[in-house]
Write a protein that holds these residues in place. Structure first.
Motif, PDB file in Angstrom:
ATOM      1  N   UNK A 160      15.684 -41.773  15.025  1.00  0.00           N
ATOM      2  CA  UNK A 160      14.762 -41.262  16.052  1.00  0.00           C
ATOM      3  C   UNK A 160      14.680 -42.230  17.229  1.00  0.00           C
ATOM      4  N   UNK A 161      14.671 -43.522  16.943  1.00  0.00           N
ATOM      5  CA  UNK A 161      14.603 -44.517  18.013  1.00  0.00           C
ATOM      6  C   UNK A 161      15.862 -44.465  18.874  1.00  0.00           C
ATOM      7  N   UNK A 162      17.017 -44.278  18.224  1.00  0.00           N
ATOM      8  CA  UNK A 162      18.273 -44.185  18.974  1.00  0.00           C
ATOM      9  C   UNK A 162      18.262 -42.958  19.886  1.00  0.00           C
ATOM     10  N   UNK A 163      17.820 -41.823  19.369  1.00  0.00           N
ATOM     11  CA  UNK A 163      17.767 -40.602  20.176  1.00  0.00           C
ATOM     12  C   UNK A 163      16.726 -40.731  21.287  1.00  0.00           C
ATOM     13  N   UNK A 164      15.608 -41.405  20.984  1.00  0.00           N
ATOM     14  CA  UNK A 164      14.587 -41.632  22.005  1.00  0.00           C
ATOM     15  C   UNK A 164      15.138 -42.496  23.135  1.00  0.00           C
ATOM     16  N   UNK A 165      15.985 -43.461  22.800  1.00  0.00           N
ATOM     17  CA  UNK A 165      16.641 -44.280  23.829  1.00  0.00           C
ATOM     18  C   UNK A 165      17.455 -43.405  24.773  1.00  0.00           C
TER      19      UNK A 165
END
Length: 201
Positions: A90-95
């Motif tokens: 999720x953090x990668x996609x949020x980036x």
């Protein structure tokens, strides 16, 4: 000036916003340090694409509220299973979504979609920004690298976002792909293996 409540409120709001930005930068630097030294642990567990997208969108919502942007989400209705460290993915996609709203057009138009194949799942973040020259496609994933143009220098950032994305996706035994050209926007894809209904690959 003392006694000016409106001015005091603006100052406090500005200080809070700057403190939050600095805290996020510190957290990102610490997270990258753990990744680069091999101390970052990823726990891959069975989850659904829908759950990953829902939690990513929930984290992205406050930024959307602050920016005038068009946001489209396209996710299959049928449950699709993957094996992932949900928080890290999720953090990668949020980036990617944060970059899309930062470097998108005026106003930004962002499309977040999921494409499901027989063996792979592709998360795609597409924007309507200025796009990238082919020579930049691999370099943008290097730590602290930023495209050397006026637009990039005007945007805040640590230069670690895409490096973190690449590291997280590698931990999922996946890959990151870029489709972009000057004047045509950018599409970043996170591709990872799909899991069957009963956990089989």
């Amino acid at each position: 000036r003392r006694g000016d409540v409106e001015a005091e409120d603006k100052c406090i709001e500005g200080l809070a916003r700057e403190s939050m930005r600095l805290q996020e930068l510190i957290d990102r630097l610490l997270d990258w340090g753990r990744m680069e030294s091999g101390r970052k642990e990823f726990t891959l567990e069975r989850t659904t694409v829908q759950d990953v997208v829902q939690k990513t969108n929930a984290a992205f919502a406050p930024l959307l509220e602050r920016r005038r942007a068009t946001f489209h989400v396209d996710v299959p209705d049928e449950e699709v299973f993957i094996e992932a460290d949900r928080a890290a993915l999720c953090d990668a996609l949020l980036n990617l979504l944060t970059n899309a709203i930062k470097y998108g057009g005026d106003p930004p138009e962002i499309r977040f979609s999921v494409e499901v194949g027989p063996k792979e799942v592709r998360f795609v973040v597409k924007d309507n920004g200025q796009g990238l020259a082919k020579r930049e496609h691999s370099r943008i994933f290097e730590k602290f690298y930023r495209v050397d143009d006026r637009l990039s220098r005007e945007r805040e950032g640590s230069g670690l976002g895409l490096a973190i994305v690449k590291h997280v996706v590698r931990a999922h035994r996946g890959r990151v792909e870029v489709e972009s050209a000057p004047g045509q926007g950018s599409a970043f894809s996170v591709v990872i293996s799909r899991k069957g209904q009963h956990g089989d690959a």
